[in-house]
Design an enzyme around this catalytic site. Structure first.
Site, PDB file in Angstrom:
ATOM      1  N   LYS A 219       0.765  -1.366   0.564  1.00  0.00           N
ATOM      2  CA  LYS A 219       0.068   0.468  -0.175  1.00  0.00           C
ATOM      3  C   LYS A 219       0.735   1.813   0.080  1.00  0.00           C
ATOM      4  O   LYS A 219       1.891   1.449   0.428  1.00  0.00           O
ATOM      5  CB  LYS A 219      -1.043  -0.073   1.210  1.00  0.00           C
ATOM      6  CG  LYS A 219      -1.765  -1.662   1.334  1.00  0.00           C
ATOM      7  CD  LYS A 219      -3.117  -1.039   2.180  1.00  0.00           C
ATOM      8  CE  LYS A 219      -4.075  -2.536   2.586  1.00  0.00           C
ATOM      9  NZ  LYS A 219      -4.961  -1.913   3.618  1.00  0.00           N
ATOM     10  N   GLY A 407       8.405  -0.467  10.965  1.00  0.00           N
ATOM     11  CA  GLY A 407       7.233   0.510  11.328  1.00  0.00           C
ATOM     12  C   GLY A 407       8.075   1.643  12.166  1.00  0.00           C
ATOM     13  O   GLY A 407       8.322   2.226  11.696  1.00  0.00           O
TER      14      GLY A 407
END
Length: 427
Positions: A219, A407
């Site tokens: 994404k 992350g």
């Protein structure tokens, strides 16, 4: 600069060491010990220094599982197998206690001798571990619950060490509230966090040029902040993975059944306009922040299935197919760009690399990074899938640095502050 474990004396002291031992488990054992081994330099330094180690970590997402999967040492997410394997690697007993706060953990910590190691049970078995500070500020009961949990952890030790880079972007109780409560006690970082900050920091502060960033994954939304932050820093940004089809579809190209995010079309067009698109010839000098390259071709198929028939598609993808990997022209172009690079950051696979034949693009990029490293470039790989691809290709030793925090590395590249780092003692 923050203090590290080299700046403190741990002999005879209880050291609360926050690690990222969030490893995959398989049939009751550890399937991949990469994160355990990444913590070894810090663990061994503290053992050799005579510290009494109390290790704590999270594992998985037990809060999303049925209650029967979360029953302490018998649960699906217990850290007991990690304690067993760590003991085997260290060649010494690693005591495990099936709670992280309570009478058993207090007693086990009090019984430690110099050089001993204790591992507490999964922090995420407690709801308070993941209560965000924003929610705690809005709800006094949540605030007290988080503080009470953190206080019980803080009381176990004389020193706090953060060596869990993978969670340094979160305000979990063990990452932020615990060191905040340990007023007057040493709070430092371990070798892994120090290494991560050194490599990523150098890449952002003073990269050797050309500076190339390679972004993949599913994404655009996951990488949007990084793209925006790096447009003004990088010489080239190479896009791969399913996220490329959002950019291509935004420009009016037919992408078949490829994964796209229509709500980001306008944003994708804006980023492409700002970057200048694929306009700079490969043999020209690269203009900083002016080139964002998209795939020239794709490996497409009707479904994601190992060994399925696929075809190389240049331009529009037929309606019954989906793009699942970068094609040979794209591989050649990206390899040429990486061959010129002096600093490379890679986050995200180029395709569905876990399902052959859609792994070829990712493997080719991993090989290109290894060759760039051999030629003197500093290469940094971040993100679980990218790191796994490098490991599987047997190229890990030929990469300058493989980040343990997917992350966390992304948020660092975005320039976001890390409160769990800020709360540590200044050097």
């Amino acid at each position: 600069m923050k203090k590290t474990i080299d700046d403190i004396d741990v002999r005879g002291k209880c050291v609360l060491l926050r690690l990222d031992l969030n490893v995959p488990l398989d049939e009751g054992g550890v399937a991949d010990d990469t994160r355990i081994r990444a913590a070894l330099p810090t663990i061994r330094k503290l053992i050799d220094g005579g510290g009494r180690l109390i290790l704590m970590s999270h594992l998985g997402r037990p809060e999303r599982q049925p209650p029967e999967n979360n029953s302490g040492a018998r649960g699906k997410f217990t850290l007991a197998p990690v304690a067993k394997l760590l003991g085997e690697i260290l060649g010494m007993p690693v005591r495990f206690v099936d709670e992280c706060v309570g009478e058993k953990s207090k007693r086990a910590a009090a019984e430690l001798r110099d050089g001993d190691v204790l591992l507490l049970e999964n922090l995420r078995f407690h709801e308070a571990e993941q209560i965000k500070d924003k929610k705690a500020a809005e709800d006094p009961q949540l605030k007290e619950k988080k503080l009470a949990f953190a206080r019980r952890l803080a009381e176990l030790a004389d020193i706090y060490v953060n060596d869990a880079f993978g969670t340094c972007h979160r305000d979990n109780a063990s990452m932020l509230t615990v060191p905040q409560l340990m007023s007057g006690k040493p709070k430092v970082m371990g070798y892994l966090v120090q290494k991560e900050l050194r490599f990523l920091g150098q890449a952002l502060r003073d990269p050797k040029r050309p500076f190339v960033c390679l972004l993949g994954g599913a994404k655009v939304s996951d990488k949007l902040g990084v793209i925006r932050a790096l447009l003004g820093r990088c010489d080239t940004i190479l896009i791969g993975g399913a996220m490329a089809y959002t950019f291509l579809a935004a420009e009016g190209m037919q992408v078949g059944r490829s994964l796209v995010e229509p709500d980001l079309f306008e944003t994708a067009r804006s980023l492409r306009n700002e970057a200048g698109g694929n306009t700079t010839p490969l043999n020209s000098s690269l203009a900083r922040g002016k080139v964002l390259r998209l795939p020239l071709d794709s490996v497409a198929a009707k479904e994601i299935k190992a060994g399925i028939d696929c075809e190389i598609v240049e331009g529009p993808i037929p309606p019954d197919l989906m793009g699942l990997d970068i094609g040979p022209r794209t591989i050649a172009e990206y390899r040429a760009v990486l061959g010129q690079a002096r600093t490379v950051i890679w986050n995200g696979p180029m395709g569905v690399f876990e399902t052959p034949p859609f792994d070829r693009g990712t493997v080719a990029i991993a090989q290109a990074l290894a060759e760039a490293t051999d030629n003197g470039a500093m290469t940094i790989v971040g993100g679980g899938d990218s790191a796994a691809a490098v490991q599987q290709a047997g190229l890990a030793e030929r990469i300058s640095h493989i980040s343990t925090g997917g992350g966390a590395s992304l948020e660092f590249l975005e320039g976001r502050p890390f409160k769990p780092i800020e709360v540590l003692d200044d050097a």
